[in-house]
Scaffold this motif. Structure first.
Motif, mmCIF file in Angstrom:
data_model
loop_
_atom_site.group_PDB
_atom_site.id
_atom_site.type_symbol
_atom_site.label_atom_id
_atom_site.label_comp_id
_atom_site.label_asym_id
_atom_site.label_seq_id
_atom_site.Cartn_x
_atom_site.Cartn_y
_atom_site.Cartn_z
ATOM 1 N N UNK A 197 0.843 -1.199 0.000
ATOM 2 C CA UNK A 197 0.000 0.000 0.000
ATOM 3 C C UNK A 197 0.876 1.246 0.000
ATOM 4 N N UNK A 198 2.062 1.118 0.503
ATOM 5 C CA UNK A 198 2.996 2.244 0.598
ATOM 6 C C UNK A 198 4.397 1.729 0.276
ATOM 7 N N UNK A 199 5.320 2.667 0.045
ATOM 8 C CA UNK A 199 6.720 2.274 -0.122
ATOM 9 C C UNK A 199 7.398 2.315 1.248
ATOM 10 N N UNK A 200 8.626 1.820 1.287
ATOM 11 C CA UNK A 200 9.344 1.798 2.573
ATOM 12 C C UNK A 200 9.921 3.163 2.947
ATOM 13 N N UNK A 201 9.704 4.150 2.095
ATOM 14 C CA UNK A 201 10.256 5.470 2.435
ATOM 15 C C UNK A 201 9.172 6.485 2.736
ATOM 16 N N UNK A 202 7.951 6.020 2.853
ATOM 17 C CA UNK A 202 6.818 6.928 2.753
ATOM 18 C C UNK A 202 6.139 7.280 4.069
ATOM 19 N N UNK A 203 6.195 6.370 5.020
ATOM 20 C CA UNK A 203 5.321 6.540 6.190
ATOM 21 C C UNK A 203 5.883 7.536 7.200
ATOM 22 N N UNK A 204 4.985 8.355 7.749
ATOM 23 C CA UNK A 204 5.347 9.410 8.698
ATOM 24 C C UNK A 204 4.404 9.323 9.896
ATOM 25 N N UNK A 205 4.596 10.237 10.849
ATOM 26 C CA UNK A 205 3.752 10.258 12.054
ATOM 27 C C UNK A 205 2.272 10.401 11.689
#
Ligand code: ASP
Length: 584
Positions: A4-12
Protein backbone atom coordinates in the motif's frame (compact mmCIF):
# COMPACT_ATOMS: atom_id res chain seq x y z
CA UNK A 1 -1.75 -6.05 -3.69
CA UNK A 2 1.87 -6.37 -2.65
CA UNK A 3 2.10 -2.96 -1.02
CA UNK A 4 0.00 0.00 0.00
CA UNK A 5 3.00 2.24 0.60
CA UNK A 6 6.72 2.27 -0.12
CA UNK A 7 9.34 1.80 2.57
CA UNK A 8 10.26 5.47 2.44
CA UNK A 9 6.82 6.93 2.75
CA UNK A 10 5.32 6.54 6.19
CA UNK A 11 5.35 9.41 8.70
CA UNK A 12 3.75 10.26 12.05
CA UNK A 13 0.61 11.30 10.19
CA UNK A 14 0.05 7.64 9.21
CA UNK A 15 -0.05 6.43 12.82
CA UNK A 16 -3.00 4.02 13.46
CA UNK A 17 -3.31 3.17 9.76
CA UNK A 18 -3.05 -0.42 8.61
CA UNK A 19 -0.48 -0.71 5.81
CA UNK A 20 1.15 -3.38 3.67
CA UNK A 21 4.80 -3.11 2.70
CA UNK A 22 7.10 -5.27 0.59
CA UNK A 23 10.85 -5.16 0.44
CA UNK A 24 14.18 -6.63 1.47
CA UNK A 25 15.39 -7.34 4.99
CA UNK A 26 18.23 -4.88 5.58
CA UNK A 27 18.88 -6.23 9.05
CA UNK A 28 17.15 -7.82 11.97
CA UNK A 29 17.77 -7.38 15.71
CA UNK A 30 16.44 -10.17 17.89
CA UNK A 31 16.20 -9.22 21.57
CA UNK A 32 14.36 -12.44 22.49
CA UNK A 33 11.02 -10.90 23.39
CA UNK A 34 11.17 -8.29 20.67
CA UNK A 35 12.46 -8.40 17.07
CA UNK A 36 13.11 -5.33 14.96
CA UNK A 37 13.55 -5.65 11.22
CA UNK A 38 14.65 -2.88 8.86
CA UNK A 39 12.70 -3.29 5.64
CA UNK A 40 14.23 -1.69 2.57
CA UNK A 41 13.10 -0.84 -0.92
CA UNK A 42 14.21 1.75 -3.48
CA UNK A 43 12.47 4.50 -1.56
CA UNK A 44 13.86 3.99 1.92
CA UNK A 45 13.80 1.93 5.07
CA UNK A 46 10.94 1.32 7.47
CA UNK A 47 11.34 -0.34 10.85
CA UNK A 48 9.14 -3.34 11.59
CA UNK A 49 8.49 -4.54 15.10
CA UNK A 50 7.52 -8.04 16.20
CA UNK A 51 6.57 -8.15 19.88
CA UNK A 52 6.17 -11.43 21.77
CA UNK A 53 3.15 -10.03 23.58
CA UNK A 54 1.39 -8.25 20.78
CA UNK A 55 2.37 -10.29 17.69
CA UNK A 56 0.62 -13.60 16.89
CA UNK A 57 2.96 -16.43 17.92
CA UNK A 58 3.27 -18.04 14.49
CA UNK A 59 4.29 -14.74 13.00
CA UNK A 60 6.70 -14.00 15.82
CA UNK A 61 8.37 -17.38 15.25
CA UNK A 62 8.54 -16.81 11.52
CA UNK A 63 10.16 -13.42 12.09
CA UNK A 64 13.03 -15.19 13.84
CA UNK A 65 13.96 -16.98 10.62
CA UNK A 66 14.34 -13.86 8.50
CA UNK A 67 17.80 -13.42 7.09
CA UNK A 68 19.46 -10.53 5.32
CA UNK A 69 18.02 -9.78 1.88
CA UNK A 70 14.98 -12.03 2.31
CA UNK A 71 12.10 -10.56 0.32
CA UNK A 72 9.04 -10.23 2.52
CA UNK A 73 5.61 -8.74 2.62
CA UNK A 74 4.15 -7.48 5.88
CA UNK A 75 0.86 -6.02 7.02
CA UNK A 76 0.50 -4.18 10.28
CA UNK A 77 -0.37 -1.01 12.08
CA UNK A 78 1.71 2.14 11.91
CA UNK A 79 2.60 2.99 15.50
CA UNK A 80 4.66 5.69 17.16
CA UNK A 81 8.23 4.64 17.89
CA UNK A 82 9.33 4.57 21.48
CA UNK A 83 12.79 5.88 20.58
CA UNK A 84 12.58 8.03 17.50
CA UNK A 85 15.39 8.30 14.95
CA UNK A 86 15.60 11.80 13.52
CA UNK A 87 18.22 10.66 10.97
CA UNK A 88 15.63 8.59 9.12
CA UNK A 89 12.69 10.10 7.22
CA UNK A 90 10.54 7.27 8.59
CA UNK A 91 12.20 7.47 12.01
CA UNK A 92 9.08 8.57 13.93
CA UNK A 93 7.14 5.37 13.28
CA UNK A 94 7.37 1.61 13.10
CA UNK A 95 5.02 -1.13 11.90
CA UNK A 96 3.58 -3.53 14.44
CA UNK A 97 3.38 -6.56 12.18
CA UNK A 98 0.28 -8.77 12.11
CA UNK A 99 0.90 -10.61 8.83
CA UNK A 100 4.20 -11.79 7.40
CA UNK A 101 4.80 -13.55 4.09
CA UNK A 102 8.23 -14.60 2.96
CA UNK A 103 8.10 -13.92 -0.78
CA UNK A 104 11.58 -15.26 -1.35
CA UNK A 105 14.50 -16.33 0.80
CA UNK A 106 18.01 -15.15 0.04
CA UNK A 107 21.47 -16.54 0.30
CA UNK A 108 23.74 -14.48 2.51
CA UNK A 109 24.95 -11.70 0.19
CA UNK A 110 28.71 -11.79 -0.54
CA UNK A 111 29.10 -8.21 0.73
CA UNK A 112 27.11 -5.95 2.97
CA UNK A 113 24.36 -3.94 1.33
CA UNK A 114 25.35 -0.75 3.10
CA UNK A 115 26.48 2.68 1.94
CA UNK A 116 29.97 1.79 3.12
CA UNK A 117 30.22 -1.81 2.01
CA UNK A 118 32.90 -4.35 2.81
CA UNK A 119 32.84 -5.56 -0.81
CA UNK A 120 35.69 -4.66 -3.17
CA UNK A 121 35.11 -3.49 -6.74
CA UNK A 122 35.47 -6.95 -8.32
CA UNK A 123 32.95 -8.73 -6.13
CA UNK A 124 30.50 -5.83 -6.39
CA UNK A 125 30.71 -5.99 -10.19
CA UNK A 126 30.15 -9.74 -10.19
CA UNK A 127 27.01 -9.25 -8.12
CA UNK A 128 26.09 -5.90 -9.58
CA UNK A 129 22.36 -6.54 -8.98
CA UNK A 130 23.14 -6.56 -5.27
CA UNK A 131 25.38 -3.52 -5.60
CA UNK A 132 22.49 -1.64 -7.21
CA UNK A 133 20.53 -2.15 -3.97
CA UNK A 134 23.10 0.08 -2.23
CA UNK A 135 22.23 3.76 -1.96
CA UNK A 136 25.34 5.17 -3.66
CA UNK A 137 24.75 3.14 -6.83
CA UNK A 138 20.98 3.41 -6.75
CA UNK A 139 21.16 7.18 -6.24
CA UNK A 140 23.67 7.52 -9.09
CA UNK A 141 21.33 5.72 -11.47
CA UNK A 142 18.42 7.89 -10.39
CA UNK A 143 20.63 10.94 -10.81
CA UNK A 144 21.51 9.84 -14.33
CA UNK A 145 17.83 9.43 -15.11
CA UNK A 146 17.18 12.99 -13.93
CA UNK A 147 19.94 14.36 -16.14
CA UNK A 148 18.70 12.50 -19.21
CA UNK A 149 15.12 13.63 -18.55
CA UNK A 150 16.28 17.25 -18.38
CA UNK A 151 18.23 16.80 -21.61
CA UNK A 152 15.19 15.37 -23.36
CA UNK A 153 12.97 18.08 -21.96
CA UNK A 154 15.23 20.94 -22.95
CA UNK A 155 15.96 19.71 -26.46
CA UNK A 156 12.35 18.72 -27.14
CA UNK A 157 11.25 22.21 -26.12
CA UNK A 158 13.71 23.57 -28.68
CA UNK A 159 12.03 21.38 -31.31
CA UNK A 160 14.75 18.77 -31.50
CA UNK A 161 13.50 15.33 -32.55
CA UNK A 162 15.01 12.17 -31.07
CA UNK A 163 15.69 9.77 -33.92
CA UNK A 164 17.21 6.33 -33.54
CA UNK A 165 19.93 5.28 -35.91
CA UNK A 166 21.12 1.72 -36.56
CA UNK A 167 23.79 -0.14 -34.63
CA UNK A 168 24.67 -2.61 -37.35
CA UNK A 169 26.45 -0.32 -39.75
CA UNK A 170 29.69 0.32 -41.54
CA UNK A 171 32.71 2.00 -40.01
CA UNK A 172 32.26 5.59 -38.81
CA UNK A 173 35.76 6.73 -38.03
CA UNK A 174 36.14 8.56 -34.75
CA UNK A 175 39.74 7.55 -34.28
CA UNK A 176 39.25 4.19 -32.59
CA UNK A 177 39.05 0.61 -33.77
CA UNK A 178 35.62 -0.75 -34.71
CA UNK A 179 33.82 -3.53 -32.94
CA UNK A 180 32.64 -5.80 -35.72
CA UNK A 181 29.74 -8.20 -36.02
CA UNK A 182 29.81 -11.02 -38.58
CA UNK A 183 26.81 -11.33 -40.86
CA UNK A 184 25.44 -14.86 -41.18
CA UNK A 185 23.34 -14.01 -44.20
CA UNK A 186 26.20 -12.30 -45.98
CA UNK A 187 29.05 -14.74 -45.73
CA UNK A 188 32.43 -13.23 -45.00
CA UNK A 189 30.95 -9.79 -44.42
CA UNK A 190 30.84 -7.79 -41.26
CA UNK A 191 28.92 -4.93 -39.77
CA UNK A 192 30.77 -2.39 -37.65
CA UNK A 193 29.13 -1.06 -34.52
CA UNK A 194 28.97 2.73 -34.64
CA UNK A 195 31.78 4.65 -32.97
CA UNK A 196 29.14 7.39 -33.16
CA UNK A 197 26.06 8.01 -35.32
CA UNK A 198 28.06 10.70 -37.15
CA UNK A 199 27.26 9.85 -40.77
CA UNK A 200 23.63 9.00 -40.00
CA UNK A 201 22.96 12.28 -38.30
CA UNK A 202 24.46 14.08 -41.27
CA UNK A 203 22.16 12.06 -43.54
CA UNK A 204 19.24 13.10 -41.34
CA UNK A 205 20.19 16.69 -42.10
CA UNK A 206 20.09 15.89 -45.80
CA UNK A 207 16.71 14.34 -45.00
CA UNK A 208 15.47 17.65 -43.68
CA UNK A 209 15.28 16.76 -39.92
CA UNK A 210 17.01 20.00 -39.09
CA UNK A 211 17.23 19.50 -35.32
CA UNK A 212 18.17 15.97 -34.29
CA UNK A 213 19.28 14.44 -31.04
CA UNK A 214 19.66 10.96 -29.68
CA UNK A 215 20.75 9.52 -26.38
CA UNK A 216 22.69 6.71 -27.89
CA UNK A 217 25.24 3.98 -27.27
CA UNK A 218 28.55 4.25 -29.10
CA UNK A 219 31.18 1.53 -29.36
CA UNK A 220 34.93 2.01 -29.59
CA UNK A 221 37.47 -0.75 -29.37
CA UNK A 222 40.24 1.20 -27.70
CA UNK A 223 42.87 0.23 -25.22
CA UNK A 224 41.01 0.92 -22.04
CA UNK A 225 42.42 3.66 -19.93
CA UNK A 226 41.08 3.99 -16.44
CA UNK A 227 37.49 5.11 -16.48
CA UNK A 228 36.81 4.47 -20.13
CA UNK A 229 34.16 2.07 -21.32
CA UNK A 230 34.13 0.21 -24.66
CA UNK A 231 30.45 1.09 -24.93
CA UNK A 232 29.38 4.47 -23.70
CA UNK A 233 26.51 6.87 -24.16
CA UNK A 234 26.39 10.12 -26.08
CA UNK A 235 23.87 12.89 -26.24
CA UNK A 236 24.33 13.17 -29.97
CA UNK A 237 23.05 16.31 -31.71
CA UNK A 238 22.99 17.84 -35.15
CA UNK A 239 21.41 20.95 -36.67
CA UNK A 240 21.01 22.24 -40.21
CA UNK A 241 21.19 25.84 -41.41
CA UNK A 242 23.47 26.82 -38.58
CA UNK A 243 26.81 28.47 -38.11
CA UNK A 244 29.21 27.65 -35.34
CA UNK A 245 27.82 30.47 -33.23
CA UNK A 246 24.30 29.00 -33.39
CA UNK A 247 25.52 25.62 -32.20
CA UNK A 248 27.53 27.08 -29.36
CA UNK A 249 24.52 29.06 -28.18
CA UNK A 250 22.07 26.15 -28.25
CA UNK A 251 24.34 23.74 -26.40
CA UNK A 252 25.64 26.31 -23.98
CA UNK A 253 21.93 26.77 -23.26
CA UNK A 254 21.49 23.05 -22.67
CA UNK A 255 24.50 22.90 -20.35
CA UNK A 256 23.35 25.99 -18.49
CA UNK A 257 19.92 24.42 -18.11
CA UNK A 258 21.46 21.25 -16.64
CA UNK A 259 23.67 23.18 -14.22
CA UNK A 260 20.65 25.18 -13.11
CA UNK A 261 18.14 22.33 -12.82
CA UNK A 262 20.47 19.69 -11.46
CA UNK A 263 22.92 21.73 -9.39
CA UNK A 264 21.05 24.99 -8.83
CA UNK A 265 23.98 26.89 -10.29
CA UNK A 266 23.59 29.91 -12.57
CA UNK A 267 26.41 30.47 -15.02
CA UNK A 268 26.00 33.49 -17.24
CA UNK A 269 28.23 33.11 -20.26
CA UNK A 270 30.78 30.37 -20.82
CA UNK A 271 34.26 31.69 -21.52
CA UNK A 272 35.80 30.80 -24.88
CA UNK A 273 39.40 30.01 -25.55
CA UNK A 274 41.24 29.03 -28.69
CA UNK A 275 42.97 25.67 -28.82
CA UNK A 276 46.30 27.46 -29.27
CA UNK A 277 45.73 29.57 -26.17
CA UNK A 278 44.66 26.56 -24.11
CA UNK A 279 47.79 24.65 -25.12
CA UNK A 280 50.05 27.62 -24.41
CA UNK A 281 48.46 28.52 -21.08
CA UNK A 282 47.48 25.13 -19.67
CA UNK A 283 49.40 22.65 -21.85
CA UNK A 284 46.10 20.95 -22.45
CA UNK A 285 43.07 21.26 -24.71
CA UNK A 286 40.70 20.61 -21.81
CA UNK A 287 41.94 22.98 -19.15
CA UNK A 288 40.59 22.98 -15.64
CA UNK A 289 40.09 26.69 -15.08
CA UNK A 290 38.79 26.41 -11.52
CA UNK A 291 42.28 27.40 -10.44
CA UNK A 292 45.15 29.44 -11.87
CA UNK A 293 48.69 28.07 -12.03
CA UNK A 294 48.87 29.21 -15.63
CA UNK A 295 51.96 28.44 -17.67
CA UNK A 296 54.64 31.10 -17.98
CA UNK A 297 56.92 30.56 -20.98
CA UNK A 298 60.48 31.36 -20.02
CA UNK A 299 62.47 31.01 -23.23
CA UNK A 300 63.15 34.79 -23.36
CA UNK A 301 64.45 35.00 -19.85
CA UNK A 302 65.99 31.59 -19.26
CA UNK A 303 67.87 30.89 -22.49
CA UNK A 304 71.22 32.26 -23.66
CA UNK A 305 72.80 31.87 -20.24
CA UNK A 306 75.23 29.16 -19.31
CA UNK A 307 72.56 26.54 -18.60
CA UNK A 308 72.69 24.21 -21.58
CA UNK A 309 69.67 22.13 -20.69
CA UNK A 310 67.51 25.20 -21.27
CA UNK A 311 69.52 26.55 -24.19
CA UNK A 312 68.93 23.42 -26.21
CA UNK A 313 65.23 23.15 -25.33
CA UNK A 314 62.45 24.10 -27.72
CA UNK A 315 60.34 25.30 -24.79
CA UNK A 316 61.17 26.33 -21.22
CA UNK A 317 57.99 26.74 -19.22
CA UNK A 318 57.01 27.02 -15.58
CA UNK A 319 54.10 27.25 -13.16
CA UNK A 320 53.85 28.86 -9.75
CA UNK A 321 52.67 26.54 -6.99
CA UNK A 322 50.84 28.56 -4.34
CA UNK A 323 52.55 28.25 -0.95
CA UNK A 324 55.14 25.88 -2.42
CA UNK A 325 58.16 27.77 -1.07
CA UNK A 326 57.63 26.01 2.23
CA UNK A 327 58.19 22.56 0.70
CA UNK A 328 61.13 20.75 2.23
CA UNK A 329 63.98 19.48 0.13
CA UNK A 330 62.57 16.02 0.52
CA UNK A 331 59.13 17.07 -0.68
CA UNK A 332 60.63 18.76 -3.71
CA UNK A 333 62.72 15.69 -4.48
CA UNK A 334 59.53 13.67 -4.39
CA UNK A 335 57.92 16.08 -6.86
CA UNK A 336 60.91 15.67 -9.13
CA UNK A 337 60.57 11.91 -8.88
CA UNK A 338 56.90 12.31 -9.72
CA UNK A 339 57.55 14.18 -12.99
CA UNK A 340 60.25 11.68 -13.89
CA UNK A 341 57.90 8.70 -13.63
CA UNK A 342 57.51 7.07 -17.05
CA UNK A 343 53.81 8.06 -17.11
CA UNK A 344 54.85 11.72 -17.08
CA UNK A 345 58.26 11.38 -18.66
CA UNK A 346 60.13 14.58 -17.77
CA UNK A 347 63.90 14.28 -17.53
CA UNK A 348 64.11 16.57 -14.55
CA UNK A 349 62.68 19.69 -12.99
CA UNK A 350 64.20 23.04 -12.09
CA UNK A 351 62.64 24.86 -9.17
CA UNK A 352 62.73 28.30 -7.62
CA UNK A 353 61.58 29.07 -4.10
CA UNK A 354 60.12 32.58 -3.87
CA UNK A 355 61.00 33.46 -0.31
CA UNK A 356 58.78 35.66 1.84
CA UNK A 357 61.53 38.32 1.99
CA UNK A 358 61.42 38.70 -1.80
CA UNK A 359 64.62 36.78 -2.44
CA UNK A 360 64.81 33.62 -4.58
CA UNK A 361 66.51 30.31 -4.01
CA UNK A 362 66.72 28.01 -7.00
CA UNK A 363 68.22 24.70 -8.06
CA UNK A 364 70.09 26.59 -10.78
CA UNK A 365 71.55 29.47 -8.74
CA UNK A 366 74.89 28.78 -10.42
CA UNK A 367 73.48 30.04 -13.73
CA UNK A 368 70.87 32.60 -12.79
CA UNK A 369 71.02 35.62 -10.50
CA UNK A 370 68.23 37.19 -8.47
CA UNK A 371 67.23 39.53 -11.32
CA UNK A 372 66.88 36.60 -13.72
CA UNK A 373 64.75 34.68 -11.24
CA UNK A 374 62.60 37.75 -10.59
CA UNK A 375 61.74 37.69 -14.29
CA UNK A 376 60.74 34.02 -14.03
CA UNK A 377 58.48 34.92 -11.13
CA UNK A 378 56.91 37.69 -13.17
CA UNK A 379 56.27 35.40 -16.15
CA UNK A 380 54.72 32.65 -14.05
CA UNK A 381 52.83 35.04 -11.77
CA UNK A 382 54.64 33.65 -8.72
CA UNK A 383 54.26 35.53 -5.47
CA UNK A 384 56.33 35.47 -2.29
CA UNK A 385 55.78 32.07 -0.71
CA UNK A 386 55.30 30.23 -4.03
CA UNK A 387 57.41 27.59 -5.71
CA UNK A 388 58.14 27.85 -9.42
CA UNK A 389 58.43 24.48 -11.16
CA UNK A 390 60.13 24.62 -14.56
CA UNK A 391 60.30 21.94 -17.25
CA UNK A 392 61.99 22.11 -20.63
CA UNK A 393 62.25 20.17 -23.88
CA UNK A 394 60.11 19.45 -26.94
CA UNK A 395 57.12 21.81 -26.90
CA UNK A 396 54.32 19.26 -27.09
CA UNK A 397 55.91 16.87 -24.65
CA UNK A 398 56.83 19.53 -22.12
CA UNK A 399 53.35 21.03 -22.20
CA UNK A 400 51.82 17.64 -21.54
CA UNK A 401 54.26 17.01 -18.68
CA UNK A 402 53.72 20.36 -17.02
CA UNK A 403 49.98 20.02 -17.46
CA UNK A 404 50.12 16.67 -15.65
CA UNK A 405 52.10 18.31 -12.84
CA UNK A 406 49.67 21.22 -12.67
CA UNK A 407 46.70 18.87 -12.30
CA UNK A 408 48.48 16.70 -9.75
CA UNK A 409 49.45 19.68 -7.59
CA UNK A 410 45.94 21.13 -7.84
CA UNK A 411 44.59 17.79 -6.65
CA UNK A 412 47.02 17.75 -3.72
CA UNK A 413 46.23 21.37 -2.86
CA UNK A 414 42.47 20.70 -3.03
CA UNK A 415 42.01 23.23 -5.79
CA UNK A 416 39.76 20.89 -7.79
CA UNK A 417 36.61 21.48 -5.82
CA UNK A 418 33.92 19.08 -7.10
CA UNK A 419 31.10 21.41 -6.12
CA UNK A 420 32.49 24.21 -8.26
CA UNK A 421 31.69 24.21 -11.98
CA UNK A 422 33.81 25.97 -14.57
CA UNK A 423 32.67 25.28 -18.14
CA UNK A 424 34.36 26.77 -21.19
CA UNK A 425 34.46 26.36 -24.94
CA UNK A 426 37.75 25.47 -26.55
CA UNK A 427 37.62 26.37 -30.22
CA UNK A 428 39.56 26.59 -33.47
CA UNK A 429 41.10 23.16 -33.18
CA UNK A 430 43.59 22.11 -35.82
CA UNK A 431 41.92 20.22 -38.65
CA UNK A 432 44.66 17.63 -38.86
CA UNK A 433 47.00 16.03 -36.42
CA UNK A 434 50.35 14.50 -37.24
CA UNK A 435 50.79 10.91 -36.19
CA UNK A 436 54.40 11.00 -34.97
CA UNK A 437 54.82 7.28 -35.56
CA UNK A 438 53.58 7.00 -39.13
CA UNK A 439 54.33 10.56 -40.21
CA UNK A 440 50.78 10.77 -41.62
CA UNK A 441 48.15 13.33 -40.87
CA UNK A 442 44.77 12.21 -39.61
CA UNK A 443 41.63 14.15 -38.78
CA UNK A 444 41.86 15.59 -35.30
CA UNK A 445 38.07 15.48 -34.86
CA UNK A 446 36.77 13.33 -37.72
CA UNK A 447 36.98 13.45 -41.53
CA UNK A 448 33.66 15.30 -41.88
CA UNK A 449 34.83 18.44 -40.10
CA UNK A 450 35.14 21.57 -42.22
CA UNK A 451 38.26 23.72 -42.32
CA UNK A 452 37.94 27.39 -41.41
CA UNK A 453 37.09 29.51 -44.45
CA UNK A 454 40.08 30.66 -46.47
CA UNK A 455 42.43 28.02 -45.09
CA UNK A 456 42.06 25.51 -47.87
CA UNK A 457 45.28 26.53 -49.62
CA UNK A 458 47.26 25.75 -46.49
CA UNK A 459 46.20 22.11 -46.76
CA UNK A 460 48.90 21.49 -49.37
CA UNK A 461 51.68 23.54 -47.86
CA UNK A 462 51.20 23.49 -44.06
CA UNK A 463 48.54 20.91 -43.27
CA UNK A 464 49.25 21.07 -39.55
CA UNK A 465 48.38 24.78 -39.46
CA UNK A 466 44.88 24.49 -40.92
CA UNK A 467 42.26 25.30 -38.30
CA UNK A 468 38.86 23.65 -38.20
CA UNK A 469 35.38 24.83 -37.34
CA UNK A 470 35.59 22.51 -34.38
CA UNK A 471 34.86 23.09 -30.72
CA UNK A 472 34.88 21.24 -27.44
CA UNK A 473 32.88 21.94 -24.34
CA UNK A 474 35.12 21.51 -21.33
CA UNK A 475 33.99 21.19 -17.74
CA UNK A 476 36.37 21.03 -14.80
CA UNK A 477 39.25 19.63 -16.81
CA UNK A 478 37.15 17.14 -18.78
CA UNK A 479 36.00 17.25 -22.36
CA UNK A 480 32.27 16.75 -21.96
CA UNK A 481 31.31 17.48 -25.54
CA UNK A 482 32.77 18.14 -28.93
CA UNK A 483 31.65 18.81 -32.44
CA UNK A 484 32.12 20.76 -35.60
CA UNK A 485 30.58 22.43 -38.58
CA UNK A 486 30.61 19.77 -41.27
CA UNK A 487 31.63 19.68 -44.85
CA UNK A 488 28.41 19.56 -46.90
CA UNK A 489 29.89 19.67 -50.33
CA UNK A 490 30.97 16.60 -52.27
CA UNK A 491 34.10 18.15 -53.78
CA UNK A 492 35.31 19.49 -50.46
CA UNK A 493 34.71 16.13 -48.81
CA UNK A 494 36.68 14.42 -51.57
CA UNK A 495 39.61 16.81 -51.02
CA UNK A 496 39.48 16.03 -47.33
CA UNK A 497 39.53 12.27 -47.86
CA UNK A 498 42.46 12.68 -50.23
CA UNK A 499 44.44 14.58 -47.60
CA UNK A 500 43.67 11.90 -45.08
CA UNK A 501 45.30 9.35 -47.33
CA UNK A 502 42.21 7.68 -48.82
CA UNK A 503 42.42 6.76 -52.49
CA UNK A 504 39.37 7.72 -54.53
CA UNK A 505 38.23 4.12 -54.57
CA UNK A 506 38.67 3.67 -50.83
CA UNK A 507 36.73 6.85 -50.12
CA UNK A 508 33.97 5.71 -52.45
CA UNK A 509 33.82 2.24 -50.94
CA UNK A 510 33.66 3.53 -47.39
CA UNK A 511 31.77 6.80 -47.70
CA UNK A 512 30.20 6.72 -51.16
CA UNK A 513 26.74 6.90 -49.58
CA UNK A 514 27.57 10.20 -47.90
CA UNK A 515 29.18 11.73 -50.98
CA UNK A 516 26.17 10.59 -53.01
CA UNK A 517 23.80 12.20 -50.53
CA UNK A 518 25.72 15.47 -50.74
CA UNK A 519 24.68 15.64 -54.41
CA UNK A 520 21.00 15.85 -53.49
CA UNK A 521 20.80 19.18 -51.76
CA UNK A 522 22.71 18.80 -48.51
CA UNK A 523 22.08 21.82 -46.27
CA UNK A 524 24.89 23.45 -44.30
CA UNK A 525 24.99 21.67 -40.98
CA UNK A 526 26.93 21.00 -37.84
CA UNK A 527 26.55 19.53 -34.41
CA UNK A 528 28.19 18.00 -31.44
CA UNK A 529 27.98 15.13 -29.01
CA UNK A 530 28.22 15.10 -25.25
CA UNK A 531 29.67 12.15 -23.39
CA UNK A 532 26.73 11.43 -21.12
CA UNK A 533 28.47 9.09 -18.68
CA UNK A 534 31.18 11.59 -17.85
CA UNK A 535 28.80 14.56 -17.84
CA UNK A 536 26.62 12.79 -15.29
CA UNK A 537 29.62 11.81 -13.17
CA UNK A 538 30.93 15.38 -13.09
CA UNK A 539 27.52 16.82 -12.28
CA UNK A 540 27.31 14.18 -9.56
CA UNK A 541 30.65 15.38 -8.20
CA UNK A 542 32.49 12.13 -8.98
CA UNK A 543 35.50 11.36 -11.12
CA UNK A 544 34.54 7.78 -11.91
CA UNK A 545 31.84 7.02 -14.45
CA UNK A 546 31.26 3.40 -13.45
CA UNK A 547 28.85 4.09 -10.65
CA UNK A 548 26.62 5.94 -13.07
CA UNK A 549 26.39 2.96 -15.41
CA UNK A 550 24.11 0.13 -14.33
CA UNK A 551 26.22 -2.67 -15.76
CA UNK A 552 29.71 -1.38 -16.55
CA UNK A 553 32.67 -3.29 -17.94
CA UNK A 554 35.96 -3.67 -16.14
CA UNK A 555 39.36 -2.41 -17.28
CA UNK A 556 39.81 -5.37 -19.60
CA UNK A 557 36.48 -4.69 -21.27
CA UNK A 558 34.82 -7.62 -19.51
CA UNK A 559 31.41 -7.88 -17.97
CA UNK A 560 32.34 -10.07 -15.01
CA UNK A 561 28.72 -10.59 -14.02
CA UNK A 562 27.53 -12.27 -17.20
CA UNK A 563 31.08 -13.30 -18.11
CA UNK A 564 31.36 -11.66 -21.50
CA UNK A 565 32.97 -11.76 -23.94
CA UNK A 566 32.90 -15.54 -24.24
CA UNK A 567 33.70 -18.15 -26.88
CA UNK A 568 30.86 -19.21 -29.18
CA UNK A 569 30.29 -22.81 -30.11
CA UNK A 570 31.58 -24.46 -33.27
CA UNK A 571 28.11 -24.64 -34.76
CA UNK A 572 27.74 -20.88 -34.53
CA UNK A 573 31.20 -20.32 -35.99
CA UNK A 574 30.35 -22.61 -38.87
CA UNK A 575 27.13 -20.77 -39.56
CA UNK A 576 29.13 -17.59 -39.75
CA UNK A 577 31.79 -19.22 -41.94
CA UNK A 578 34.42 -18.27 -39.41
CA UNK A 579 37.52 -20.31 -38.58
CA UNK A 580 39.53 -19.32 -35.54
CA UNK A 581 43.29 -19.10 -35.70
CA UNK A 582 44.33 -18.09 -32.23
CA UNK A 583 48.07 -17.75 -31.67
CA UNK A 584 49.15 -18.86 -28.24
N1 ASP B 1 30.59 12.33 -33.68
C1 ASP B 1 31.44 13.19 -32.90
C2 ASP B 1 32.06 12.43 -31.74
O1 ASP B 1 31.61 11.33 -31.41
C3 ASP B 1 30.71 14.37 -32.34
C4 ASP B 1 30.30 15.34 -33.39
O2 ASP B 1 31.13 15.77 -34.19
O3 ASP B 1 29.12 15.69 -33.39
O4 ASP B 1 32.98 12.91 -31.13
Amino acid sequence: MYRSHSCGELRASHITQEVTLSGWVQKSRDKGFMIWVDLRDRYGITQLIFDEERTPTTIFEKAKTLGREFVIQVTGEVIERASKNSNMPTGDIEILVTKLTVLNASLLPPFTIEDETDGGEDIRMKYRYLDIRRNPVKDSLIFRHKVTMEVRKYLSEQEFIEVETPYLIKSTPEGARDFVVPSRMNEGQFYALPQSPQTFKQLLMVGGMDKYFQIVKCFRDEDLRADRQPEFTQIDCEMAFVEQEDILNVFEGLTRHLLKEIKGIDIEKFPRMTFDHAMKTYGNDKPDIRFGMEFGELNDVAQHKEFNVFNSAELVVGIAVPGGASYTRKEIDKLIDWVRRPQVGALGMVYVKCNEDGSFKSSVDKFYDQDDLAKWAEKTGAKAGDLICVLSGNTNKVRAQLSALRMELAERLNLRNPSEFAPLWVMDFPLLELDEETGHYHAMHHPFTSPKPGQLELLDTNPGDVKANAYDLVLNGNEIGGGSIRIHDKEMQAIMFKHLGFTEDEAKAQFGFLMDAFQYGAPPHGGLAFGLDRLVAILGGQETIRDFIAFPKNNSGRDVMIDAPAPIDDEQLKELSIKLDIQA
